[in-house]
Design a protein around this motif. Structure first.
Motif, short mmCIF file in Angstrom:
data_model
loop_
_atom_site.label_atom_id
_atom_site.label_comp_id
_atom_site.label_asym_id
_atom_site.label_seq_id
_atom_site.Cartn_x
_atom_site.Cartn_y
_atom_site.Cartn_z
N THR A 105 -26.95 -42.34 -24.47
CA THR A 105 -28.52 -42.65 -24.63
C THR A 105 -29.32 -42.36 -23.54
O THR A 105 -28.92 -42.39 -22.64
CB THR A 105 -28.32 -44.44 -24.99
N PRO A 106 -30.74 -42.54 -23.78
CA PRO A 106 -31.59 -42.33 -22.85
C PRO A 106 -31.34 -43.26 -21.42
O PRO A 106 -31.36 -44.34 -21.54
CB PRO A 106 -32.91 -42.37 -23.36
N GLN A 120 -31.91 -48.64 -21.14
CA GLN A 120 -31.83 -47.50 -20.10
C GLN A 120 -31.14 -47.68 -18.98
O GLN A 120 -30.39 -46.77 -18.17
CB GLN A 120 -33.38 -47.12 -19.77
N ALA A 121 -31.12 -48.94 -18.52
CA ALA A 121 -30.52 -49.24 -17.37
C ALA A 121 -28.75 -49.14 -17.59
O ALA A 121 -28.20 -48.75 -16.40
CB ALA A 121 -30.82 -50.79 -16.58
N LEU A 122 -28.40 -49.66 -18.50
CA LEU A 122 -27.14 -49.70 -19.18
C LEU A 122 -26.69 -48.19 -19.20
O LEU A 122 -25.39 -48.00 -18.75
CB LEU A 122 -26.87 -50.41 -20.17
N SER A 123 -27.53 -47.32 -19.69
CA SER A 123 -27.06 -45.80 -19.72
C SER A 123 -27.13 -45.16 -18.54
O SER A 123 -26.00 -44.42 -18.19
CB SER A 123 -28.15 -45.18 -20.47
N THR A 124 -27.67 -45.48 -17.47
CA THR A 124 -27.61 -45.13 -16.19
C THR A 124 -26.53 -45.57 -15.30
O THR A 124 -25.85 -44.80 -14.76
CB THR A 124 -28.85 -45.55 -15.17
N ILE A 125 -25.84 -46.62 -15.85
CA ILE A 125 -24.66 -47.58 -15.13
C ILE A 125 -23.50 -46.57 -15.79
O ILE A 125 -22.65 -46.07 -15.13
CB ILE A 125 -24.59 -48.74 -15.55
N ALA A 126 -23.63 -46.39 -17.09
CA ALA A 126 -22.62 -45.60 -18.05
C ALA A 126 -22.23 -44.23 -17.42
O ALA A 126 -21.56 -43.55 -17.22
CB ALA A 126 -22.80 -45.70 -19.40
#
Length: 202
Positions: free
Chosen positions: A111-112, A134-140
């Motif tokens: 995701t973005p 978006q923050a969770l995607s960055t972590i992932a």
């Protein structure tokens, strides 16, 4: 202070069961996120009791503005966090990760994310407040880097006899043995010193 692949400072202060505050460099932003959890069932370590707790952690760690978390965001964050934790423990023990955990990390990573941006410009590009998703995607995405085959053997459990802290060994020679030299490393030195002293006295 080491920096992760998402250009976010890595490491955090933790409090031991004895109440001692100590600095833990996990080597990975995704692992820092995993350490907000119960870590194998220790409910006292849970850091996300409500959406506001997640919001506070994201505001503290991300260099950009992230919106307020909702109940659904909290559910998603805990699911992602726990998957990363299980994968880290499996890797430290030389075991394969569960496919369901891999799928979950991949889902969030697809995701973005929060796009990188240079500071100092005069115009705002895109949205000024990023979403929790978006923050969770960055972590992932950082977790994808963490579990890359290039890190095989570098995700380790502390050598302390009574410690199960897991970290990514980012040292050049891959020789890190302790969660922290100030904690388990120092305890090991003290034990070795006492053992040598006892041998000389015998």
């Amino acid at each position: 202070m080491p920096v992760s692949t998402v250009s976010i400072p890595v490491g955090q202060w933790l409090v031991s069961a004895e109440g001692t505050r100590w600095w833990f460099d996990s080597g990975s932003f995704a692992l820092d996120f995993a350490y907000t959890g119960t870590l194998g069932g220790d409910a006292a370590r849970e850091g996300f009791h409500a959406p506001d707790d997640l919001t506070a952690w994201l505001h503290e760690r991300f260099p950009v503005a992230v919106g307020a978390a909702r109940s659904r965001d909290l559910f998603d964050a805990i699911a992602l966090r726990d998957a990363i934790w299980r994968m880290a423990v499996a890797s430290a023990h030389g075991e394969p990760a569960r496919s369901a955990d891999i799928d979950l990390v991949n889902l969030y990573a697809a995701t973005p994310d929060i796009p990188p941006a240079l500071i100092g410009g005069s115009r705002q590009a895109g949205r000024s407040v990023q979403t929790v998703g978006q923050a969770l995607s960055t972590i992932a995405r950082d977790a994808v880097d963490l579990f890359d085959p290039a890190n095989t053997g570098r995700i380790r459990e502390c050598n302390g006899a009574d410690c199960a802290m897991v970290y990514l060994d980012t040292s050049r020679a891959a020789t890190r043995r302790w969660c922290s030299m100030q904690r388990c490393g120092n305890r090991a030195k003290v034990r070795a010193h006492r053992a040598r002293k006892a041998e000389r006295a015998a």
